[in-house]
Design a protein around this motif. Structure first.
Motif, mmCIF file in Angstrom:
data_model
loop_
_atom_site.group_PDB
_atom_site.id
_atom_site.type_symbol
_atom_site.label_atom_id
_atom_site.label_comp_id
_atom_site.label_asym_id
_atom_site.label_seq_id
_atom_site.Cartn_x
_atom_site.Cartn_y
_atom_site.Cartn_z
ATOM 1 N N ILE A 214 0.838 -1.203 0.000
ATOM 2 C CA ILE A 214 0.000 0.000 0.000
ATOM 3 C C ILE A 214 0.870 1.249 0.000
ATOM 4 O O ILE A 214 0.545 2.247 -0.659
ATOM 5 C CB ILE A 214 -0.958 -0.026 1.208
ATOM 6 N N THR A 215 1.977 1.212 0.713
ATOM 7 C CA THR A 215 2.887 2.362 0.694
ATOM 8 C C THR A 215 3.397 2.632 -0.714
ATOM 9 O O THR A 215 3.432 3.788 -1.168
ATOM 10 C CB THR A 215 4.066 2.109 1.644
ATOM 11 N N GLY A 216 3.804 1.598 -1.428
ATOM 12 C CA GLY A 216 4.247 1.775 -2.804
ATOM 13 C C GLY A 216 3.143 2.280 -3.712
ATOM 14 O O GLY A 216 3.383 3.129 -4.590
ATOM 15 N N ILE A 217 1.932 1.778 -3.523
ATOM 16 C CA ILE A 217 0.804 2.234 -4.332
ATOM 17 C C ILE A 217 0.520 3.710 -4.079
ATOM 18 O O ILE A 217 0.281 4.486 -5.021
ATOM 19 C CB ILE A 217 -0.435 1.372 -4.033
ATOM 20 N N MET A 218 0.566 4.123 -2.835
ATOM 21 C CA MET A 218 0.295 5.523 -2.522
ATOM 22 C C MET A 218 1.397 6.440 -3.044
ATOM 23 O O MET A 218 1.135 7.579 -3.437
ATOM 24 C CB MET A 218 0.126 5.709 -1.015
ATOM 25 N N LEU A 219 2.633 5.968 -3.069
ATOM 26 C CA LEU A 219 3.704 6.751 -3.686
ATOM 27 C C LEU A 219 3.440 6.952 -5.172
ATOM 28 O O LEU A 219 3.640 8.042 -5.716
ATOM 29 C CB LEU A 219 5.054 6.057 -3.472
ATOM 30 N N ALA A 220 2.980 5.890 -5.830
ATOM 31 C CA ALA A 220 2.664 6.003 -7.254
ATOM 32 C C ALA A 220 1.486 6.940 -7.484
ATOM 33 O O ALA A 220 1.492 7.753 -8.421
ATOM 34 C CB ALA A 220 2.352 4.614 -7.823
ATOM 35 N N ILE A 221 0.464 6.870 -6.638
ATOM 36 C CA ILE A 221 -0.688 7.748 -6.774
ATOM 37 C C ILE A 221 -0.285 9.200 -6.527
ATOM 38 O O ILE A 221 -0.736 10.116 -7.229
ATOM 39 C CB ILE A 221 -1.804 7.303 -5.806
ATOM 40 N N ALA A 222 0.563 9.429 -5.530
ATOM 41 C CA ALA A 222 1.018 10.789 -5.254
ATOM 42 C C ALA A 222 1.782 11.366 -6.430
ATOM 43 O O ALA A 222 1.621 12.541 -6.779
ATOM 44 C CB ALA A 222 1.893 10.797 -4.006
ATOM 45 N N ARG A 223 2.617 10.547 -7.069
ATOM 46 C CA ARG A 223 3.343 11.040 -8.245
ATOM 47 C C ARG A 223 2.376 11.352 -9.375
ATOM 48 O O ARG A 223 2.493 12.381 -10.057
ATOM 49 C CB ARG A 223 4.358 10.004 -8.701
ATOM 50 N N ALA A 224 1.409 10.467 -9.594
ATOM 51 C CA ALA A 224 0.463 10.689 -10.685
ATOM 52 C C ALA A 224 -0.377 11.934 -10.450
ATOM 53 O O ALA A 224 -0.654 12.700 -11.386
ATOM 54 C CB ALA A 224 -0.427 9.458 -10.850
ATOM 55 N N ALA A 225 -0.795 12.157 -9.208
ATOM 56 C CA ALA A 225 -1.642 13.317 -8.915
ATOM 57 C C ALA A 225 -0.912 14.627 -9.129
ATOM 58 O O ALA A 225 -1.539 15.651 -9.393
ATOM 59 C CB ALA A 225 -2.157 13.231 -7.478
#
Length: 359
Positions: free
Chosen positions: A272-283
């Motif tokens: 989940i931490t990795g997924i949220m890092l990816a979402i933060a970059r995309a946003a």
């Protein structure tokens, strides 16, 4: 057995206790170091308060090492010095983040009102102080949401294949291309979707006209999110102890069920931490949205048709405008974007923690 005299016994007992610096020694050394640094820097006029702090830190380390060496010995002095360096490195790492947060909050509160969150920039002139980022918030949520729906299953399944099943040249090739994709600039992802989806695929269904849309932006964001999710999930799955898998296999549990019920739940917080890092970059990406979604001042709830904006694109457009009301909108939009990512991260962490505790 020989008995020690009372005097010798007292000496032996006293040798077990070493001298220690008092608790106020560190504070006194810091105050003296800052005072000496301020007198040297400000008195000679060679710098400002930043140089005072840097030079004071150097004086503190030297002074504290000398004091600890004189009282506790060289070994303890070295230990205290390295501990101080580690704490200083932590403070230096936190200072930029704290500065960014303080700058966002202090500048972003000027437009934290209902009008900013409930209106768009449609029909807002250069002299109009109103106008908000409602259209950009809608675009960000839709684009990032679609990108997450497309990318999270692919990324997690790809990482499971690489860790649990992948062998030979195919797995090596996948890892190589994932590593290459990790470092590609965001504008390259936008150009790829622009050349393939917008200019080739969508004209087939749009009477020959290119189809700029929020969905195209979501595809570009998916290209950026995929390698981050794959690599982070792969590393988390590799950290799962092998005895957990072996114990499940010994009980006759199939491999797919072992992965689903044991491996993934164990690695879930890290995934989940990795997924949220990816979402933060995309946003926070601007270039892909600008290339394939175009941006707009009006509200567009349909991500599959017409132009659509995002918070990152809204910040860019407002920051480049020359009106006196645009900077406040840009700062508030940036604060909103950070708060949105923070809320999503906290929610995901709480959900993962709840699932872990209820198993």
């Amino acid at each position: 057995m020989t008995l020690l005299a009372p005097e010798q016994d007292d000496v032996k007992a006293g040798s077990l206790h070493t001298k220690r610096l008092p608790g106020w020694a560190a504070v006194a050394t810091a105050v003296a170091a800052l005072a000496l640094s301020a007198a040297l820097v400000l008195g000679t006029g060679i710098g400002n308060w930043v140089l005072v702090i840097v030079l004071g830190a150097v004086f503190y380390l030297i002074g504290f090492f000398i004091a600890a060496n004189a009282v506790e010995g060289v070994r303890s002095a070295r230990n205290r010095t390295w501990s101080a360096l580690i704490h200083a490195a932590c403070v230096l790492a936190i200072l930029p983040l704290a500065s960014v947060v303080w700058t966002l909050i202090s500048n972003g509160v000027n437009r934290l009102d209902a009008d900013f969150f409930l209106t768009s920039m449609n029909n807002i002139g250069a002299r109009d102080p109103n106008g908000g980022a409602y259209h950009a918030i809608v675009g960000t949520l839709e684009q990032v949401g679609i990108a997450a729906l497309l990318t999270i299953p692919l990324g997690v399944l790809g990482a499971i294949y690489l860790v649990e099943y992948g062998r030979g040249r195919l797995a090596l090739a996948i890892r190589f291309f994932v590593d290459v994709m990790t470092g590609i600039p965001s504008i390259v992802a936008g150009l790829f979707v622009l050349a393939f989806w917008v200019l080739i695929v969508t004209p087939i269904f749009n009477d020959g006209r290119p189809g700029y849309s929020g969905f195209a932006a979501a595809l570009a964001l998916s290209v950026l999110m995929l390698p981050t999710i794959v690599r982070s999930t792969e590393e988390m799955l590799r950290l799962v102890p092998a005895p957990l898998r072996e114990g499940a296999y010994a009980l006759g549990v199939p491999k797919w069920k072992t992965i689903l019920r044991i491996v993934i739940p164990t690695a879930l917080p890290g995934i989940i931490t990795g997924i949220m890092l990816a979402i933060a970059r995309a946003a926070g990406e601007t270039a892909p949205v600008l290339l394939v979604a175009g941006g707009t001042a009006a509200i567009n709830f349909n991500p599959f048709e017409n132009n659509q904006s995002s918070l990152a694109l809204f910040v860019f457009s407002q920051a480049t405008e020359s009106t006196r009301f645009s900077p406040d909108r840009a700062w508030t939009a940036a604060l909103t974007l950070v708060a949105l990512v923070l809320i999503l991260t906290i929610g995901a962490k709480l959900l993962a923690r709840r699932n872990r505790l209820t198993r």
